[in-house]
Design a protein around this motif. Sequence first.
Motif, PDB file in Angstrom:
ATOM      1  N   ARG A  68      -3.654   0.762  -6.747  1.00 51.75           N
ATOM      2  CA  ARG A  68      -2.557   1.242  -7.601  1.00 51.75           C
ATOM      3  C   ARG A  68      -1.436   1.844  -6.747  1.00 51.75           C
ATOM      4  NH1 ARG A  68       0.381   0.459 -12.010  1.00 51.75           N
ATOM      5  NH2 ARG A  68       1.196   2.403 -12.815  1.00 51.75           N
ATOM      6  N   ALA A  69      -1.810   2.651  -5.762  1.00 51.76           N
ATOM      7  CA  ALA A  69      -0.805   3.240  -4.869  1.00 51.76           C
ATOM      8  C   ALA A  69      -0.063   2.144  -4.109  1.00 51.76           C
ATOM      9  CB  ALA A  69      -1.470   4.215  -3.901  1.00 51.76           C
ATOM     10  N   ARG A  70      -0.786   1.152  -3.623  1.00 55.47           N
ATOM     11  CA  ARG A  70      -0.161   0.038  -2.881  1.00 55.47           C
ATOM     12  C   ARG A  70       0.815  -0.728  -3.776  1.00 55.47           C
ATOM     13  NH1 ARG A  70      -4.379  -1.513  -0.735  1.00 55.47           N
ATOM     14  NH2 ARG A  70      -3.984  -0.566   1.283  1.00 55.47           N
ATOM     15  N   TYR A  71       0.414  -0.968  -5.010  1.00 51.86           N
ATOM     16  CA  TYR A  71       1.276  -1.684  -5.950  1.00 51.86           C
ATOM     17  C   TYR A  71       2.567  -0.905  -6.210  1.00 51.86           C
ATOM     18  CZ  TYR A  71       3.140  -3.391 -10.338  1.00 51.86           C
ATOM     19  OH  TYR A  71       3.989  -3.848 -11.307  1.00 51.86           O
ATOM     20  N   LEU A  72       2.447   0.397  -6.450  1.00 54.43           N
ATOM     21  CA  LEU A  72       3.627   1.208  -6.738  1.00 54.43           C
ATOM     22  C   LEU A  72       4.564   1.287  -5.534  1.00 54.43           C
ATOM     23  CD1 LEU A  72       1.981   4.106  -8.757  1.00 54.43           C
ATOM     24  CD2 LEU A  72       3.466   2.301  -9.640  1.00 54.43           C
ATOM     25  N   ILE A  73       4.005   1.390  -4.347  1.00 53.50           N
ATOM     26  CA  ILE A  73       4.840   1.471  -3.144  1.00 53.50           C
ATOM     27  C   ILE A  73       5.570   0.161  -2.910  1.00 53.50           C
ATOM     28  CG2 ILE A  73       4.784   1.726  -0.634  1.00 53.50           C
ATOM     29  CD1 ILE A  73       2.438   3.703  -1.076  1.00 53.50           C
ATOM     30  N   THR A  74       4.847  -0.956  -3.003  1.00 60.53           N
ATOM     31  CA  THR A  74       5.497  -2.255  -2.739  1.00 60.53           C
ATOM     32  C   THR A  74       6.469  -2.648  -3.840  1.00 60.53           C
ATOM     33  OG1 THR A  74       3.591  -3.417  -3.676  1.00 60.53           O
ATOM     34  CG2 THR A  74       3.647  -3.121  -1.269  1.00 60.53           C
ATOM     35  N   SER A  75       6.374  -2.014  -5.004  1.00 61.28           N
ATOM     36  CA  SER A  75       7.346  -2.281  -6.069  1.00 61.28           C
ATOM     37  C   SER A  75       8.710  -1.683  -5.753  1.00 61.28           C
ATOM     38  CB  SER A  75       6.853  -1.703  -7.393  1.00 61.28           C
ATOM     39  OG  SER A  75       5.683  -2.341  -7.802  1.00 61.28           O
ATOM     40  N   ALA A  76       8.728  -0.597  -4.940  1.00 60.69           N
ATOM     41  CA  ALA A  76       9.983   0.105  -4.690  1.00 60.69           C
ATOM     42  C   ALA A  76      10.448   0.063  -3.237  1.00 60.69           C
ATOM     43  CB  ALA A  76       9.841   1.565  -5.117  1.00 60.69           C
ATOM     44  N   LEU A  77       9.526  -0.214  -2.311  1.00 63.46           N
ATOM     45  CA  LEU A  77       9.848  -0.152  -0.881  1.00 63.46           C
ATOM     46  C   LEU A  77       9.320  -1.397  -0.172  1.00 63.46           C
ATOM     47  CD1 LEU A  77       8.778   3.562  -0.247  1.00 63.46           C
ATOM     48  CD2 LEU A  77      11.104   2.701  -0.508  1.00 63.46           C
ATOM     49  N   PRO A  78       9.746  -1.613   1.066  1.00 59.54           N
ATOM     50  CA  PRO A  78       9.176  -2.727   1.838  1.00 59.54           C
ATOM     51  C   PRO A  78       7.661  -2.575   2.024  1.00 59.54           C
ATOM     52  CG  PRO A  78      11.168  -1.919   2.891  1.00 59.54           C
ATOM     53  CD  PRO A  78      10.846  -0.959   1.781  1.00 59.54           C
ATOM     54  N   ALA A  79       6.971  -3.686   2.203  1.00 58.77           N
ATOM     55  CA  ALA A  79       5.506  -3.690   2.304  1.00 58.77           C
ATOM     56  C   ALA A  79       4.982  -2.885   3.489  1.00 58.77           C
ATOM     57  CB  ALA A  79       5.002  -5.123   2.387  1.00 58.77           C
ATOM     58  N   ALA A  80       5.792  -2.649   4.507  1.00 61.29           N
ATOM     59  CA  ALA A  80       5.346  -1.875   5.672  1.00 61.29           C
ATOM     60  C   ALA A  80       4.971  -0.452   5.304  1.00 61.29           C
ATOM     61  CB  ALA A  80       6.442  -1.853   6.730  1.00 61.29           C
ATOM     62  N   TYR A  81       5.506   0.057   4.206  1.00 65.21           N
ATOM     63  CA  TYR A  81       5.200   1.425   3.782  1.00 65.21           C
ATOM     64  C   TYR A  81       3.833   1.521   3.106  1.00 65.21           C
ATOM     65  CZ  TYR A  81       9.937   2.745   4.927  1.00 65.21           C
ATOM     66  OH  TYR A  81      11.103   2.996   5.605  1.00 65.21           O
ATOM     67  N   ALA A  82       3.228   0.402   2.744  1.00 60.02           N
ATOM     68  CA  ALA A  82       1.946   0.416   2.037  1.00 60.02           C
ATOM     69  C   ALA A  82       0.802  -0.109   2.892  1.00 60.02           C
ATOM     70  CB  ALA A  82       2.058  -0.406   0.758  1.00 60.02           C
ATOM     71  N   GLU A  83       0.981  -0.169   4.195  1.00 64.45           N
ATOM     72  CA  GLU A  83      -0.057  -0.747   5.054  1.00 64.45           C
ATOM     73  C   GLU A  83      -1.223   0.200   5.327  1.00 64.45           C
ATOM     74  OE1 GLU A  83       1.932  -2.104   8.539  1.00 64.45           O
ATOM     75  OE2 GLU A  83       2.766  -3.867   7.540  1.00 64.45           O
ATOM     76  N   ASP A  84      -1.003   1.505   5.317  1.00 60.63           N
ATOM     77  CA  ASP A  84      -2.052   2.467   5.673  1.00 60.63           C
ATOM     78  C   ASP A  84      -2.301   3.423   4.514  1.00 60.63           C
ATOM     79  OD1 ASP A  84      -3.885   4.033   6.953  1.00 60.63           O
ATOM     80  OD2 ASP A  84      -2.532   4.762   8.512  1.00 60.63           O
ATOM     81  N   ILE A  85      -3.224   3.041   3.632  1.00 62.12           N
ATOM     82  CA  ILE A  85      -3.593   3.858   2.478  1.00 62.12           C
ATOM     83  C   ILE A  85      -5.099   4.091   2.534  1.00 62.12           C
ATOM     84  CG2 ILE A  85      -3.684   4.000  -0.040  1.00 62.12           C
ATOM     85  CD1 ILE A  85      -1.236   2.172  -0.101  1.00 62.12           C
ATOM     86  N   ALA A  86      -5.500   5.344   2.457  1.00 54.72           N
ATOM     87  CA  ALA A  86      -6.919   5.694   2.501  1.00 54.72           C
ATOM     88  C   ALA A  86      -7.250   6.586   1.310  1.00 54.72           C
ATOM     89  CB  ALA A  86      -7.250   6.415   3.802  1.00 54.72           C
ATOM     90  N   VAL A  87      -8.477   6.456   0.818  1.00 55.95           N
ATOM     91  CA  VAL A  87      -8.962   7.302  -0.269  1.00 55.95           C
ATOM     92  C   VAL A  87     -10.105   8.135   0.279  1.00 55.95           C
ATOM     93  CG1 VAL A  87      -9.914   7.351  -2.603  1.00 55.95           C
ATOM     94  CG2 VAL A  87      -8.293   5.562  -1.962  1.00 55.95           C
ATOM     95  N   GLU A  88     -10.015   9.454   0.081  1.00 59.00           N
ATOM     96  CA  GLU A  88     -11.034  10.371   0.572  1.00 59.00           C
ATOM     97  C   GLU A  88     -11.606  11.167  -0.593  1.00 59.00           C
ATOM     98  OE1 GLU A  88      -8.799  12.747   3.280  1.00 59.00           O
ATOM     99  OE2 GLU A  88      -8.533  11.112   4.731  1.00 59.00           O
ATOM    100  N   THR A  89     -12.881  11.501  -0.478  1.00 58.87           N
ATOM    101  CA  THR A  89     -13.549  12.326  -1.476  1.00 58.87           C
ATOM    102  C   THR A  89     -14.033  13.601  -0.803  1.00 58.87           C
ATOM    103  OG1 THR A  89     -14.278  10.334  -2.627  1.00 58.87           O
ATOM    104  CG2 THR A  89     -15.404  12.374  -3.183  1.00 58.87           C
ATOM    105  N   SER A  90     -13.777  14.730  -1.437  1.00 56.30           N
ATOM    106  CA  SER A  90     -14.229  16.007  -0.896  1.00 56.30           C
ATOM    107  C   SER A  90     -14.666  16.903  -2.050  1.00 56.30           C
ATOM    108  CB  SER A  90     -13.116  16.674  -0.079  1.00 56.30           C
ATOM    109  OG  SER A  90     -11.995  16.924  -0.899  1.00 56.30           O
ATOM    110  N   THR A  91     -15.319  17.993  -1.713  1.00 52.35           N
ATOM    111  CA  THR A  91     -15.768  18.951  -2.713  1.00 52.35           C
ATOM    112  C   THR A  91     -15.123  20.291  -2.422  1.00 52.35           C
ATOM    113  OG1 THR A  91     -17.868  17.796  -2.901  1.00 52.35           O
ATOM    114  CG2 THR A  91     -17.779  20.024  -3.776  1.00 52.35           C
TER     115      THR A  91
END
Length: 129
Positions: A68-91
Amino acid sequence: MSGYTSRSAQGSAVAEFALVSALVAFVFSGFAQVVFTVHVRGVLQSAATEGARVAARADRWEADGAARARYLITSALPAAYAEDIAVETSTRDGLTVISVVVRAPLPLLGPLGPTGALRIVGHALQEPA
């Protein structure tokens, strides 16, 4: 003598215009670059937060948040801005927190800039299953 002064002043107007217009163009391009950088940061923050909300839903996975984050970024900016997306879980305080981390170039010259200079994080609490 006055005819001599007016004749020499005629060429100085052209030179003044060239110098002033170059300065105005430089200031305007700097202002436009700052506006673009603020826009990029806003888009990345919004996408990271929305991606975290999607990943935190009980019926979704972490990969859904990154997508979802990648889709939103590439909808508004060049694809280079969506190349490094990570999801982390913490408590934190007994609650599960999902974080979407976006690392993107800092736009210094138009959309070009050093890779990974911007680090934007969006957080959301995971829904109970």
